[in-house]
Design a protein around this motif. Structure first.
Motif, short mmCIF file in Angstrom:
data_model
loop_
_atom_site.label_atom_id
_atom_site.label_comp_id
_atom_site.label_asym_id
_atom_site.label_seq_id
_atom_site.Cartn_x
_atom_site.Cartn_y
_atom_site.Cartn_z
N ALA A 1 0.74 -1.28 -0.10
CA ALA A 1 -0.03 -0.05 0.12
C ALA A 1 0.87 1.25 0.24
O ALA A 1 0.59 2.01 -0.70
CB ALA A 1 -1.18 -0.09 1.32
N LYS A 2 2.01 1.13 0.65
CA LYS A 2 2.91 2.42 1.07
C LYS A 2 3.32 2.78 -0.36
O LYS A 2 3.39 3.67 -0.96
CB LYS A 2 3.97 2.25 1.79
N ASN B 1 0.84 3.81 -3.11
CA ASN B 1 0.19 5.03 -2.64
C ASN B 1 -1.28 4.82 -2.53
O ASN B 1 -2.22 5.46 -3.03
CB ASN B 1 0.32 6.32 -3.47
N LEU B 2 -1.74 3.44 -1.81
CA LEU B 2 -3.05 3.22 -1.74
C LEU B 2 -3.66 3.84 -0.66
O LEU B 2 -2.95 4.04 0.36
CB LEU B 2 -3.06 1.56 -1.68
N LYS B 3 -4.89 4.35 -0.75
CA LYS B 3 -5.46 5.07 0.44
C LYS B 3 -6.26 4.06 1.09
O LYS B 3 -6.72 2.90 0.64
CB LYS B 3 -6.54 6.18 -0.39
N GLY B 4 -6.59 4.30 2.29
CA GLY B 4 -7.61 3.52 3.17
C GLY B 4 -6.67 2.43 3.76
O GLY B 4 -5.59 2.41 3.89
N GLU B 5 -7.44 1.47 4.42
CA GLU B 5 -6.79 0.43 5.08
C GLU B 5 -6.02 -0.64 4.20
O GLU B 5 -6.71 -0.91 3.19
CB GLU B 5 -7.85 -0.29 5.90
N PRO B 6 -4.78 -0.93 4.42
CA PRO B 6 -4.08 -1.53 3.40
C PRO B 6 -4.71 -3.10 3.18
O PRO B 6 -4.79 -3.18 1.79
CB PRO B 6 -2.79 -1.96 3.95
N ALA C 1 -7.81 -2.36 0.75
CA ALA C 1 -7.30 -1.62 -0.44
C ALA C 1 -6.80 -2.80 -1.46
O ALA C 1 -7.32 -2.75 -2.55
CB ALA C 1 -6.57 -0.48 -0.16
#
Length: 185
Positions: free
Chosen positions: A158-159, A162-167, A170
């Motif tokens: 996710a980092k 650049n995913l938004k919200g809870e990994p 997502a």
């Protein structure tokens, strides 16, 4: 095309850790004993982002009769170091979690009354495999580096993406979209 993670023979041709895991799984007959529960090795080892000492061998299973699985696990693995079994809800789904050590590996058996190809762990592994193949070796190395810094797998992805919200959610959304495309194409 989706990779076939249901047969661990691919590990024989992998890196040293994958080959060691193959040997441990074969010698201990874990998958053999779990065969009625459709076991699949999931997680970081199959997709080559395993961190020795901080990752475990995750085996997911489909179970309808928790007592039966509990009996199989106790009969075959109770004498292994660190053996434990817990049955509890995970995201409101009844789940059995069993852990024990074999050689240098921590084994975690995770079973739910859901087909393995529909479980979150399997879907996460598929999308992570796809992303690793799509983004290349430098991306894989960055994931491994984040994991060495203490990141769990899904938050590391996710980092970097650049995913938004809870990994976990997502990545599961990405996995569901990916699987729809695979089935449609």
């Amino acid at each position: 095309m989706l990779p076939d993670f249901t047969n661990i023979n691919y590990l024989q041709h992998g890196n040293a850790l994958q080959q060691a895991a193959f040997y441990v799984l074969k010698q201990s007959k874990i998958l053999y004993h779990l065969e009625p529960f459709k076991p699949v090795l999931c997680g970081t080892l199959p997709i080559n982002i395993f961190i020795e000492g901080s990752s475990d061998l995750d085996i997911i299973c489909e179970v309808q009769d928790f007592d039966n699985l509990n009996e199989v696990l106790e009969a075959n693995f109770k004498t292994f170091p660190g053996f434990s079994i817990t049955i509890k809800p995970v995201h409101s789904t009844p789940s059995l979690i069993c852990g024990f050590h074999v050689d240098n590996f921590l084994i975690e058996v995770f079973a739910q009354p859901i087909p393995v190809n529909q479980q979150a762990a399997y879907k996460h592994m598929l999308i992570e495999h796809y992303l690793l193949n799509t983004h290349g070796e430098q991306f894989r190395e960055k994931i491994v580096e984040l994991k060495k810094q203490g990141y769990k797998t899904e938050p590391a992805f996710a980092k970097l993406l650049n995913l938004k919200g809870e990994p976990y959610s997502a990545l599961l959304e990405l996995a569901n979209e990916y699987l729809k495309q695979q089935l449609a194409g």
